[in-house]
Design a protein around this motif. Structure first.
Motif: not given
Length: 284
Positions: A37, A39, A57
């Motif tokens: 999650l 990035l 993600t």
């Protein structure tokens, strides 16, 4: 048996263990799907090997998103040799607090359902090829319930049983399933723990051991091994003795408490609740 690990899918690649697994696999020259999650963390991991990575993600409990990830990765890099379902969260839980039920639900969605949604797109292709490795990162906490940690223990206990079932289902097809049960790792999930953590292990050491075990086709791995022996020994104690011993330990921080780790997707009102009764009040 030797299993190639040239093409890997790793969820939870932003966390301590997931990042360590991804970094080591990339250093070995593997192609790696980085699923997480954060990035920025994933981009930093991918930077040294841009031609061998793809970043995703999704919420691991979202089956449509995980299907899309699997299709994209397979279309670009081919079917993976191994899928490591590592994404997981932890948090204290108090059944007396209604708002903590949202915590329980979300932990189950990520830690248990998330493993099934991670594996599902890859099972049929692995069956058709007659090979592949599916690895689930469980926990020694799945072997025995811990006071104040019921949601996490339930998720990992359920995961252990799910992996056992899947192992039996896929064995005739040549697909291996590995249950990895770490003890305490030096990661964000344990940073806020106030209780004793025997056998605390660096994530890099754990990652090396896991990749070695998967390449050898192992179906069970406990880290560190001596902590597994301790867990087995404690399991021989009468329940009342075992419970009394654990009740003397501080509890895992609940969502919103100091030291608690964030749980993605948790409703905001799950952190606005009455304080739990101090665990000392239950010790006689």
């Amino acid at each position: 048996m030797s299993i190639p690990l040239d093409n890997l899918v790793i969820t939870g690649a932003c966390g301590g263990l997931g990042s360590a697994l991804a970094a080591e696999a990339l250093a070995r020259g593997a192609k790696v799907a980085l699923v997480g999650l954060d990035l920025a963390t994933l981009e930093a991991l991918a930077a040294p090997a841009p031609g061998r990575c793809a970043i995703y993600t999704p919420d691991v409990s979202d089956s449509a998103a995980m299907q899309a990830m699997a299709e994209d990765w397979t279309g670009r890099f081919g079917s993976p040799d191994a899928v490591i379902a590592n994404a997981g969260v932890a948090g204290g839980f108090d059944t007396a607090q209604a708002c903590d039920l949202a915590v329980f639900r979300r932990i189950l969605e990520i830690n248990l359902l998330g493993v099934a949604t991670t594996f599902q797109p890859f099972v049929a292709p692995m069956r058709e090829r007659g090979r592949g490795m599916l690895a689930g990162i469980a926990s020694l906490a799945g072997r025995r319930g811990l006071p104040g940690n019921g949601a996490y223990c339930a998720s990992k206990g359920g995961l252990i049983r799910y992996l056992e079932s899947l192992r039996a289902e896929l064995r005739p097809n040549g697909v291996r399933v590995c249950t990895v049960s770490p003890g305490y790792l030096r990661t964000a999930l344990t940073a806020g723990n106030r209780f004793a953590m025997p056998g605390l292990m660096a994530p890099e050491a754990a990652a090396s051991a896991i990749l070695r075990a998967l390449s050898q086709g192992q179906e069970q791995l406990v880290l560190p091994r001596r902590l597994g022996w301790l867990s087995n020994a404690l399991g021989l104690l009468p329940d009342a003795w075992h419970d009394a011993l654990l009740l003397r330990q501080p509890r895992k921080p609940r969502a919103g408490d100091p030291g608690a780790t964030p749980i993605p997707g948790l409703p905001a009102d799950a952190t606005s609740r009455a304080p739990a009764a101090p665990p000392e009040s239950t010790v006689h």
